[in-house]
Design an enzyme around this catalytic site. Structure first.
Site, PDB file in Angstrom:
ATOM      1  N   GLU A 199       0.816  -1.224   0.000  1.00 32.36           N
ATOM      2  CA  GLU A 199       0.000   0.000   0.000  1.00 32.36           C
ATOM      3  C   GLU A 199       0.847   1.269   0.000  1.00 32.36           C
ATOM      4  O   GLU A 199       0.340   2.355   0.265  1.00 32.36           O
ATOM      5  CB  GLU A 199      -0.921   0.008   1.225  1.00 32.36           C
ATOM      6  CG  GLU A 199      -1.965  -1.099   1.189  1.00 32.36           C
ATOM      7  CD  GLU A 199      -2.833  -1.120   2.428  1.00 32.36           C
ATOM      8  OE1 GLU A 199      -2.494  -0.439   3.422  1.00 32.36           O
ATOM      9  OE2 GLU A 199      -3.853  -1.824   2.415  1.00 32.36           O
ATOM     10  N   LYS A 331     -15.506  -1.746   2.948  1.00 36.28           N
ATOM     11  CA  LYS A 331     -14.834  -2.141   1.702  1.00 36.28           C
ATOM     12  C   LYS A 331     -15.919  -2.767   0.841  1.00 36.28           C
ATOM     13  O   LYS A 331     -16.459  -3.836   1.189  1.00 36.28           O
ATOM     14  CB  LYS A 331     -13.751  -3.191   1.982  1.00 36.28           C
ATOM     15  CG  LYS A 331     -12.534  -2.697   2.754  1.00 36.28           C
ATOM     16  CD  LYS A 331     -11.662  -3.883   3.161  1.00 36.28           C
ATOM     17  CE  LYS A 331     -10.321  -3.451   3.748  1.00 36.28           C
ATOM     18  NZ  LYS A 331      -9.643  -4.573   4.439  1.00 36.28           N
TER      19      LYS A 331
END
Ligand code: PEP
Ligand code: MG
Length: 412
Positions: A199, A331
């Protein structure tokens, strides 16, 4: 009203280089909505599966055979599109068609509708007028399932510019801290290669406590006070460490084991010492009681469930009943369709659970979740700090700030 006239899918690749799918939904023969599905590395037990038998091709084949069922539906009518998907797959975890197809098709439909109607996606998803920016929450140092051997067991140390008044300042402050941390890491270890995790957070050879120390140092060297101008957060992703047989958390890299009570103490110490504003999955995904203990102990910290809740409304209801969290990761691909995820957001907002809309570790360069974060009144948008696929989401927020439609930041 815009009507779906065609849907097409293709195989593409995500930021980890793994195969994924992209879906094009066209409304009124000309308005293209296009969405590419992300995927996780630390995946919750109960989240929607990505693809049937792990094969993206299978999802596309099913789409091809059923595409006509979606023709003529109003592309902004998420419920009808969701119901049509559910006629194809009524399993709780989208095991027949894959959550990635539900994700991409539903978001591409509303993306196409927003173009046809010429209104920004966040406005289409939430007709209310009091839109605010969520605070960007970004990974500055990665370990666990997102980085290689030698990095911390803890998955993510995160920065949030809690003192910022504008979205640009919030993004720039996070960037500054990420940069400063890079400099500190090089000074500390001249052999550090500038390696980064999935990330975009730095991935140094450090133990958990050392990693937290350098993250705090980066903030302080810039003249910031932790808990004021900037705050740290941690995604413990504790299910990665949890060993069901031993009933213990095994910290392989640091070389210790925690009983469930020791894990609560371990997380509590970190929350207190580093004045965390945010603590995600501090215990494993089925430890609702331990989550309740932490939520009670730290009412002013976002004690957040990710793997715990997997963006599932039923599980969220259980968590609310048990007071197991005051923050919820959203999510969309954990839930499956955007309709599912918006239902989850409604439940969270009704129960005053702070929403943190989040990317996945394997991402595309799409920026729809920036709109979804605004529309769901998310307190934070967890999308990383650097890396093309992360910056894409932050840059979209900067573009949206040019229009006078969103007034300032949310309250955390
Ligand atoms: C997370 O755990 O919060 C995360 C973003 O990682 P992944 O996408 O691998 O689940
Ligand atoms: Mg997580």
């Amino acid at each position: 009203m815009a009507r779906i006239t065609s849907i097409k899918g293709r195989i593409l690749y995500n930021s980890r280089g793994s195969k994924t799918i992209e879906i094009d939904v066209i409304s009124d023969n000309k308005y293209l909505g296009r969405v590419c599905s992300p995927s996780g590395a630390s995946v919750g037990k109960h989240e929607a599966i990505s693809f049937p038998q792990n094969k993206p091709e299978k999802s596309l084949e099913l789409l091809k055979n059923n595409e006509k069922k979606f023709h003529n539906l109003d592309s902004s009518d998420l419920k009808s599109i969701h119901d049509t998907l559910r006629e194809m797959d009524s399993t709780p975890n989208y095991s027949k068609i894959g959550g990635s197809l539900a994700f991409a098709l539903t978001i591409a439909a509303v993306d196409s509708a927003s173009k046809a109607l010429d209104i920004p996606l966040f406005k289409l998803l939430s007709k209310k007028t009091d839109h605010r920016f969520p605070f960007p929450l970004g990974n500055i140092l990665g370990g666990g399932a997102h980085a290689g051997p030698g990095t911390p067991d803890i998955q993510e140390i995160l920065i949030c510019s809690t003192g910022s008044k504008t979205i640009r300042d919030a993004i720039e402050t996070n960037l500054e801290v990420h940069k400063e941390l890079g400099k500190i890491l090089i000074k500390k270890d001249p052999t550090f290669t500038n390696g980064r995790g999935d990330e975009g957070g730095w991935a140094p050879k450090l133990k958990n406590d050392q990693a937290l120390e350098v993250a705090a140092k980066a903030c302080e060297e810039l003249g910031f006070t932790l808990g004021k101008e900037v705050s740290l957060g941690v995604d413990f992703a504790s299910s990665t460490q949890w060993n069901e047989k031993k009933k213990k958390y095994i910290y392989d890299r640091a070389g210790f084991e925690n009983t469930p009570q020791e894990q609560i103490d371990f997380a509590s110490e970190i929350i207190k010492k580093y004045k965390l504003v945010y603590a995600e999955d501090a215990v494993h995904e089925e430890a609702f009681e331990e989550m309740s203990a932490l939520t009670k102990k730290f009412p002013h910290v976002l004690i957040t469930g990710d793997d715990l809740l997997v963006t599932n409304t039923k599980i969220l209801k259980k968590a609310v009943k048990l007071k197991a969290c005051n923050g919820a990761i959203l999510k969309v691909n954990q839930a499956g369709s955007l309709y599912d995820a918006l239902e989850f957001a409604r439940e969270a907002n009704t129960n005053k659970i702070g929403i943190i809309t989040s990317h996945r570790s394997g991402e595309s360069t799409d920026a729809h979740i920036s709109h979804i974060g605004i529309a769901t009144k998310s307190k934070m948008l967890k999308v990383g700090v650097v890396g093309g696929e992360r910056i894409a989401k932050l840059n979209e927020l900067v573009r949206l700030a040019e229009y006078d439609l969103i007034r300032g930041m949310v309250e955390i």
